[in-house]
Design a protein around this motif. Structure first.
Motif, PDB file in Angstrom:
ATOM      1  N   TYR A   1      78.636  29.175 -20.075  1.00 21.66           N
ATOM      2  CA  TYR A   1      79.011  27.763 -20.193  1.00 21.66           C
ATOM      3  C   TYR A   1      78.833  27.380 -21.663  1.00 21.66           C
ATOM      4  O   TYR A   1      77.710  27.240 -22.145  1.00 21.66           O
ATOM      5  CB  TYR A   1      78.124  26.879 -19.317  1.00 21.66           C
ATOM      6  CG  TYR A   1      78.231  27.185 -17.837  1.00 21.66           C
ATOM      7  CD1 TYR A   1      79.136  26.513 -17.023  1.00 21.66           C
ATOM      8  CD2 TYR A   1      77.408  28.166 -17.267  1.00 21.66           C
ATOM      9  CE1 TYR A   1      79.230  26.803 -15.653  1.00 21.66           C
ATOM     10  CE2 TYR A   1      77.492  28.459 -15.917  1.00 21.66           C
ATOM     11  CZ  TYR A   1      78.408  27.774 -15.118  1.00 21.66           C
ATOM     12  OH  TYR A   1      78.489  28.054 -13.773  1.00 21.66           O
TER      13      TYR A   1
ATOM     14  N   VAL B   1      74.135  31.043 -20.261  1.00 13.28           N
ATOM     15  CA  VAL B   1      74.620  32.002 -19.269  1.00 13.28           C
ATOM     16  C   VAL B   1      73.714  31.910 -18.057  1.00 13.28           C
ATOM     17  O   VAL B   1      72.492  32.006 -18.171  1.00 13.28           O
ATOM     18  CB  VAL B   1      74.619  33.437 -19.835  1.00 13.28           C
ATOM     19  CG1 VAL B   1      74.895  34.441 -18.727  1.00 13.28           C
ATOM     20  CG2 VAL B   1      75.631  33.557 -20.938  1.00 13.28           C
TER      21      VAL B   1
ATOM     22  N   GLY C   1      80.143  35.396 -10.083  1.00  7.03           N
ATOM     23  CA  GLY C   1      80.046  34.008 -10.548  1.00  7.03           C
ATOM     24  C   GLY C   1      79.184  33.763 -11.748  1.00  7.03           C
ATOM     25  O   GLY C   1      79.017  32.608 -12.174  1.00  7.03           O
TER      26      GLY C   1
ATOM     27  N   LEU D   1      78.008  40.459 -20.328  1.00  2.00           N
ATOM     28  CA  LEU D   1      77.874  40.421 -18.875  1.00  2.00           C
ATOM     29  C   LEU D   1      78.527  41.662 -18.279  1.00  2.00           C
ATOM     30  O   LEU D   1      79.573  42.129 -18.746  1.00  2.00           O
ATOM     31  CB  LEU D   1      78.546  39.177 -18.309  1.00  2.00           C
ATOM     32  CG  LEU D   1      77.911  37.833 -18.678  1.00  2.00           C
ATOM     33  CD1 LEU D   1      78.748  36.685 -18.116  1.00  2.00           C
ATOM     34  CD2 LEU D   1      76.487  37.744 -18.145  1.00  2.00           C
TER      35      LEU D   1
ATOM     36  N   THR E   1      87.622  37.502 -23.093  1.00 10.23           N
ATOM     37  CA  THR E   1      87.559  38.109 -21.766  1.00 10.23           C
ATOM     38  C   THR E   1      86.306  38.949 -21.565  1.00 10.23           C
ATOM     39  O   THR E   1      85.912  39.212 -20.437  1.00 10.23           O
ATOM     40  CB  THR E   1      88.791  38.998 -21.531  1.00 10.23           C
ATOM     41  OG1 THR E   1      88.829  39.988 -22.569  1.00 10.23           O
ATOM     42  CG2 THR E   1      90.067  38.163 -21.576  1.00 10.23           C
ATOM     43  N   ASP E   2      85.709  39.391 -22.625  1.00  4.08           N
ATOM     44  CA  ASP E   2      84.503  40.218 -22.514  1.00  4.08           C
ATOM     45  C   ASP E   2      83.544  39.828 -23.640  1.00  4.08           C
ATOM     46  O   ASP E   2      83.247  40.617 -24.531  1.00  4.08           O
ATOM     47  CB  ASP E   2      84.879  41.702 -22.612  1.00  4.08           C
ATOM     48  CG  ASP E   2      83.696  42.593 -22.219  1.00  4.08           C
ATOM     49  OD1 ASP E   2      82.769  42.080 -21.556  1.00  4.08           O
ATOM     50  OD2 ASP E   2      83.704  43.770 -22.609  1.00  4.08           O
TER      51      ASP E   2
ATOM     52  N   ARG F   1      78.575  33.325 -15.494  1.00  2.57           N
ATOM     53  CA  ARG F   1      79.520  32.989 -16.552  1.00  2.57           C
ATOM     54  C   ARG F   1      78.806  32.322 -17.721  1.00  2.57           C
ATOM     55  O   ARG F   1      77.643  31.916 -17.619  1.00  2.57           O
ATOM     56  CB  ARG F   1      80.633  32.067 -16.036  1.00  2.57           C
ATOM     57  CG  ARG F   1      80.118  30.815 -15.359  1.00  2.57           C
ATOM     58  CD  ARG F   1      81.230  29.834 -15.096  1.00  2.57           C
ATOM     59  NE  ARG F   1      81.743  29.286 -16.342  1.00  2.57           N
ATOM     60  CZ  ARG F   1      82.555  28.239 -16.404  1.00  2.57           C
ATOM     61  NH1 ARG F   1      82.951  27.651 -15.286  1.00  2.57           N
ATOM     62  NH2 ARG F   1      82.962  27.791 -17.562  1.00  2.57           N
TER      63      ARG F   1
ATOM     64  N   LYS G   1      80.176  39.102 -13.414  1.00  2.85           N
ATOM     65  CA  LYS G   1      81.258  38.136 -13.553  1.00  2.85           C
ATOM     66  C   LYS G   1      81.967  37.927 -12.219  1.00  2.85           C
ATOM     67  O   LYS G   1      82.360  36.802 -11.884  1.00  2.85           O
ATOM     68  CB  LYS G   1      82.241  38.608 -14.622  1.00  2.85           C
ATOM     69  CG  LYS G   1      81.636  38.540 -16.031  1.00  2.85           C
ATOM     70  CD  LYS G   1      82.653  38.810 -17.112  1.00  2.85           C
ATOM     71  CE  LYS G   1      82.915  40.305 -17.242  1.00  2.85           C
ATOM     72  NZ  LYS G   1      83.791  40.608 -18.415  1.00  2.85           N
TER      73      LYS G   1
END
Length: 889
Positions: A25, A47, A21, A13, A72-73, A23, A18
């Protein structure tokens, strides 16, 4: 989304996505380990978000698998796209437009109205080579929360309280993606459609494949079979299905048939008696299938969801409540109607009740009827103890009795309630295993029970209601039941029937027929239905043969013959008395076996000069064809001179190949069957029947001379005489038509064969005449009609298929005509003036005649006509009626 540099097919992403919003799941347990132990490395999820790019303008989200450990990425692989319309597509990269193909997974809601805020539907998967959609699960939705159920896949705790994105993600991953990784495909949810995939041919191989597939599927711990499937597989394995292959039983030894008109259950029909498995094994496999079918029906919409324990309870109830089913009765569309209160209707309705039985394990039922005295007998062959539900093993023998007794009582109750003429019903039950029904012809046939039920008992017990619902033994004992009856037999249908009882009397043929039977039979008296030479003497001979086969020694046999001779002498019947003397001499000399019924009849009737000449001609024909012809023509002249087999002004001599041909002749003679050729001139003349051998002598002369140029006229003359002698027998037309054809007279061959089709009823005759007509039409330049005839020849009987197919190919290659469809072939025949045999007029005449014959007490006539009728208008109820007359004499 942005592809990771240097790592093709891996995406991340972008920061702004990000921030807005978008993200990942992630959902636990989406792709459990595969059966071989392989575990996916990443996590699975979806996503989505408004700012996600690229994606189609209509929106949607991507199903992904994470790569590596960077929360985080997070890097991820795209494995699917889910749109907002309940569809999921396999893909490996972002989409800019909705895929222009059918989805791999989709949910479709039912159209039926639901409460506000609720919906329900099916989950479909397209994972096969054909691309057809399969229903693999069901779902329900209430206030945007989803529940997935009715599926072989075990979603466990994740099956409930899902959002739309979780539903679609889990459905796509479990039902489509995981099988693509190597797990078994999730089977379709509709367990009631199993037999649609088995098919009628080679059912053993198909069922073995089904069991193997289920076992393969269940090797995956994530898949759990519905209870009805587990029970079916267990019962199939216990039936001996797998052992058939080890025993060398051919897969094509039987066909699987689904009865769609009456019981809607399954049964096997043997293709090859020598290669078929034992009856008990067939019954066990049948039972497994029918228990499955009936359990699915009882469970209704819950059939795909019910646990094994519930299915076992339903299975037990199928046996315990077999007497609770209703036998509807009612009309029989397409079945000929008889007289009100007549025997035909009684037999049909009782046979219908047998066909309507819906049983978890087969019970063979033989029906016997004596309408005159209101007596009915049901002979039951009941299944062995091993077919009873497993939980009832300890009481298996009692369960076998209870099952057979309840089936018998159900039939008896229906007979009493539906037929006021029925006064008594006898039930006799034999076990299947070990007896003749299971292939052991030498086994002692001891009945489990034998009981006579009366209308009085039926009324006093409120239609046997308590016995049907509970223990039948108390009722049976009250009614004097006999247990373990050695040598129990069904009543002899010939002795039960008035027409057979009268076979002792030569005057029986002079009895007038009932008024209602005269028009459909075209006959006034019983003798007008004779099809054999000297029928009255033959009846005496056959009755004697039946008596002699039951005698234990020569003295008893001679005494039985002497009793008949005494009656013949009283009646001053010298021929019958002389025949008895001849028979007693043969018995005393030991040259005749009293158990050989055919030999007894032959000895009583004496020598047949025409038959002897036929045998001699067959021997001579191999070396001296002219001498063979001379033997035949001489015996024909001798029979005409000594026996008077010559038509006169008031008397004609005719031959018939069965009761069907006699009925057609009678109707044409009476003027009610104008489609039958060459009979109207016989009206008002006395008809006498010639020996079959006299007729066959004429046909054999034609056969021997059909290729002779010098005696071509003689061949045609004898052939024409045979047709005139038997105007409703197809064989004469066929032989004469062939003679014309071999002599090159195609016009006369065509005319003769098409006339023969008007009266043809037997498949072999029909096939051969169409085969001959194919060649004749071809040589007459009517190629399209020739093609249609060859096709009809193959359709009518496989016996001629090889020759007909070869000539058909030659005709098509020579003329270039095309092979028509079935309907077009029949139209081509009609255009050429060729009948599609047997014609509806012939079959309608047989229908009316057989019902009238039955009500008139002519069982032997009825049986013959019904057997012919069932070749072209099959019906399970009428097959039961046919069986109720017993085997032909």
């Amino acid at each position: 989304m942005q592809e990771v540099a240097g790592n093709e097919g891996v995406w991340r992403l972008e920061p702004h996505e990000k921030m807005l919003g978008v993200r990942l799941y992630a959902y636990d347990g989406c792709v459990p380990p595969l059966p071989d132990g392989t575990r996916p490395q990443g996590r699975f999820g979806v996503v989505g978000g408004r700012a996600l790019r690229p994606k189609p303008a209509s929106g949607g989200m991507y199903v992904v698998e994470t790569v590596g450990e960077t929360p985080t990425d997070q890097a991820m692989r795209i494995i699917g796209y889910i749109d907002v319309y309940g569809r999921a597509f396999a893909c490996a990269e972002p989409q800019v437009a909705p895929p222009a193909r059918l989805p791999d997974v989709e949910i479709a809601r039912f159209s039926e109205p639901m409460p506000k805020g609720e919906s329900a539907g099916y989950v479909y998967v397209r994972d096969g080579e054909t691309g057809d959609a399969r229903v693999v699960a069901s779902y329900r939705e209430k206030r945007d929360r989803y529940h997935m159920f009715d599926t072989w896949y075990d979603f466990g705790a994740h099956a409930q309280d899902m959002t739309y994105k979780e539903l679609m993600t889990r459905a796509y991953l479990a039902l489509y993606h995981r099988p693509k990784l190597g797990a078994p495909a999730v089977p379709s949810r509709d367990v009631t459609k199993l037999l649609d995939n088995v098919g009628p041919e080679k059912p053993f191989a198909n069922l073995r494949a089904f069991v193997s597939d289920v076992r393969t599927v269940l090797a995956d711990s994530q898949l759990k079979a519905p209870g009805v499937i587990e029970l079916l597989v267990r019962n199939l394995e216990a039936s001996g299905l797998e052992r058939l292959r080890d025993q060398g039983v051919p897969d094509d030894s039987v066909r699987l048939v689904r009865s769609t008109r009456y019981a809607h259950t399954a049964y096997f029909v043997a293709n090859n008696d020598a290669g078929a498995p034992s009856t008990s094994t067939l019954w066990a496999i049948e039972s497994a299938l029918n228990r499955y079918l009936l359990a699915c029906e009882k469970l209704g919409e819950r059939a795909s969801e019910a646990a094994l324990s519930e299915c076992e309870r339903v299975d037990e109830a199928l046996f315990a409540t077999v007497g609770a089913q209703e036998l509807a009765g009612g009309g029989l569309p397409g079945v000929p109607e008889g007289q009100d209160g007549g025997e035909w209707g009684l037999r049909c309705r009782l046979s219908q009740s047998v066909e309507q039985l819906r049983l978890p394990a087969r019970v063979d039922v033989e029906l016997r009827v004596d309408a005159a005295s209101g007596a009915v007998t049901f002979g039951l062959t009941v299944p062995p103890a091993k077919l009873m539900p497993k939980s009832l093993d300890e009481q298996a023998s009692e369960q076998v009795f209870s099952y057979g007794a309840h089936v018998g009582l159900l039939l008896a109750a229906h007979a009493f309630s539906a037929e006021q003429a029925v006064q008594t019903v006898k039930l006799v039950a034999w076990p299947l295993e070990g007896g003749a029904a299971d292939g052991n012809q030498d086994a002692e046939r001891a009945a489990l029970f034998e009981v006579d039920l009366t209308r009085r008992a039926f009324k006093e017990t409120n239609g046997f209601s308590d016995a049907l619902a509970n223990d039948a033994r108390l009722l049976f004992e009250r009614e004097g039941a006999r247990w373990d009856v050695a040598g129990a037999e069904l009543p002899d249908p010939r002795l039960m029937h008035p027409a057979f009882e009268a076979w002792n009397e030569r005057s029986a043929g002079d009895a007038p027929l009932p008024a209602f039977a005269r028009e459909p039979l075209g006959a006034q008296r019983e003798r007008d239905m004779d099809i054999e030479y000297d029928t009255a003497y033959r009846r005496v001979a056959e009755n004697l043969a039946d008596q002699l086969v039951r005698t234990s020694n020569t003295s008893e046999a001679i005494a039985a013959v002497r009793a008949v001779q005494a009656r013949a002498l009283d009646a001053k019947d010298e021929r019958a008395a002389s025949a008895c003397t001849r028979l007693m001499s043969a018995l005393a000399e030991g040259s005749l076996d009293a158990a050989d019924q055919n030999a007894v009849v032959t000895c009583f009737l004496g020598d047949d000069r025409c038959l002897a000449a036929l045998n001699r001609a067959h021997t001579l024909a191999e070396t001296d064809q002219a001498a063979a012809v001379s033997v035949l023509t001489d015996v024909i002249s001798e029979a005409q001179l000594l026996d008077g087999f010559v038509d006169g002004s008031s008397e004609v001599y005719r031959a018939f190949d069965g009761y069907g041909s006699r009925v057609l002749y009678n109707l044409a003679r009476a003027g009610t069957a104008a489609f039958v050729p060459g009979v109207q001139a016989d009206a008002d003349k006395r008809v006498r029947v010639v020996p079959d051998s006299f007729y066959l002598c004429h046909l054999e002369v034609v056969h021997l001379l059909e290729r002779s140029f010098e005696r071509a006229d003689d061949a045609i003359r004898y052939g024409a005489a045979a047709v005139a002698m038997a105007p409703t027998c197809a064989m004469g037309y066929r032989v004469l038509g062939r003679a014309y054809m071999l002599q090159g007279d195609m016009e006369h061959a065509f005319e003769t064969l098409t006339r023969g089709l008007l009266v043809a009823m037997q498949p072999a005759d029909i096939s051969l005449m169409y085969y001959q007509l194919g060649y004749v039409a071809w040589k007459l330049g009517r190629a399209q009609a020739g093609v249609a005839c060859y096709l009809k020849a193959v359709e009518a009987s496989p016996a001629i298929a090889l020759q007909a197919t070869a000539e058909l190919k030659e005709l098509v290659d020579e003329t270039g005509v095309s092979i028509p469809s079935h309907d077009q072939a029949e139209q081509d025949l009609q255009n050429a003036g060729i009948l599609c045999a047997p014609s509806p007029e012939v079959l309608d005449a047989l229908d009316a005649a057989l019902a009238a014959a039955c009500d008139a007490g002519l069982a032997h006539v009825t049986r013959s006509l019904l057997a012919t009728r069932l070749r072209y208008r099959p019906d399970d109820v009428l097959m039961g009626v046919l069986r109720s007359f017993g085997e032909p004499a």
